[in-house]
Design a protein around this motif. Structure first.
Motif, mmCIF file in Angstrom:
data_model
loop_
_atom_site.group_PDB
_atom_site.id
_atom_site.type_symbol
_atom_site.label_atom_id
_atom_site.label_comp_id
_atom_site.label_asym_id
_atom_site.label_seq_id
_atom_site.Cartn_x
_atom_site.Cartn_y
_atom_site.Cartn_z
ATOM 1 N N ALA A 105 0.922 -1.323 0.079
ATOM 2 C CA ALA A 105 -0.037 0.028 0.115
ATOM 3 C C ALA A 105 0.841 1.368 0.060
ATOM 4 N N ARG A 167 -4.979 -0.376 0.253
ATOM 5 C CA ARG A 167 -4.635 0.542 -0.682
ATOM 6 C C ARG A 167 -4.967 1.863 -0.412
ATOM 7 N N PHE A 202 -6.375 5.590 3.678
ATOM 8 C CA PHE A 202 -6.102 4.403 2.916
ATOM 9 C C PHE A 202 -7.454 3.400 3.409
#
Length: 329
Positions: A105, A167, A202
């Motif tokens: 990520a 992500r 995120f």
């Protein structure tokens, strides 16, 4: 059963105490190069050295693929390994999966944000902070690798085969993000971050969809000032005090949240901890490793841009949030 390629990857992840197998070595080489050359991401396609940006994105895709394969290996190993072998190797694979979730990520975030000047705050850590092996080397490469509380924790007693994806918030998510401007619990917690600091947001996903979030503001002082001067007045205008009587679904609690005066953060706190964070996961996320990966990724992104401390705002009555942050260390 595991395929031959997956068994080979399993061996190469834990090859020898001071040596790594070819695939593990590629993981480290890609990560080192991507972090060291992250300035290449923002090079325009028309620039003379545009090929550096193309090379960066190509290596980032290779790194993402290796991370995804390793996370999938963890899930398949938990599903198919014999009980004795599973309980022998699970702690190591669980650690590797967690740190690769965060690293993957973080690289995605580097590719999206094109940060102007990545800051490596490389203070010498105590020897006990970083462990040995592949896990320790990956930990040392993350900007927040010295946050030892996020790394030293026991694995769960009951292994879970759940696959997770971590992500950054992407531009297509902004349509979905508009839903968080409603006075729901998620909207109240995330709305200001999605509006004012989306670059430090995120998302954690499992097979059922989004199941966690981590949001941050690099400069909390400016963020809180902007929240109080622009975002809160806009939400108060959209959801006036009298709306609750005509629309019971909205709820008085949500309206009170927007119309209450936010508590001021003392200046010494802002000086010592310049960044603000907010994290949360759905009740179905019982894997502490996924929650820690979420926190590690956000802290790494903030630290890469020069932050040296974070704080969060939690109500003293919110036992769920207090427990969540306590478990993170």
């Amino acid at each position: 059963p595991l395929t031959l390629a997956e068994v080979r990857m399993l061996v190469e992840l834990f090859y020898l105490p001071y040596n790594h197998g070819p695939q593990a070595q590629r993981l480290l080489e890609h990560f080192r190069w991507l972090w060291a050359n992250s300035l290449s991401v923002g090079v325009p396609a028309t620039a003379p050295d545009a090929c550096r940006g193309t090379q960066w994105r190509g290596r980032a895709r290779s790194f993402q693929l290796l991370c995804a394969q390793t996370c999938r290996l963890y899930s398949r190993f938990v599903s198919g390994a014999g009980q004795a072998l599973l309980y022998d190797l699970h702690p190591y694979l669980w650690d590797i999966r967690n740190v690769l979730l965060a690293a993957s990520a973080f690289v995605l975030w580097l590719g999206c944000q094109s940060i102007a000047a990545p800051t490596l705050l490389g203070e010498d850590a105590e020897p006990w902070v970083c462990r040995g092996g592949l896990f320790g080397e990956l930990q040392a490469l993350l900007p927040a690798g010295n946050s030892c509380d996020l790394f030293h924790h026991p694995p769960p007693l009951l292994p879970s085969r759940q696959l997770y994806l971590l992500r950054p918030l992407l531009p297509p998510d902004k349509v979905r993000a508009q839903l968080s401007r409603a006075p729901t619990p998620a909207g109240r917690l995330l709305g200001s971050f999605l509006s004012l600091s989306p670059e430090y947001t995120f998302v954690l996903e499992d097979e059922g969809g989004p199941c966690g979030y981590a949001a941050g503001a690099l400069c909390a002082e400016g963020f809180l000032r902007q929240r109080d001067s622009s975002w809160l007045p806009a939400m108060r205008h959209k959801y006036p005090r009298g709306l609750g009587a005509g629309a019971p679904a909205v709820g008085q609690e949500a309206l009170l949240f927007f119309h209450a005066e936010p508590r001021a953060v003392p200046l010494p706190v802002l000086r010592r901890y310049p960044s603000l964070v907010q994290l949360g996961t759905a009740p179905r996320v019982r894997d502490a490793g996924a929650r820690r990966s979420l926190a590690l990724c956000l802290l790494s992104a903030l630290r890469a841009n020069g932050s040296h401390g974070v704080f969060c705002q939690v109500s003293a009555m919110d036992r769920q949030q207090l427990s969540f942050y306590s478990e993170l260390g």
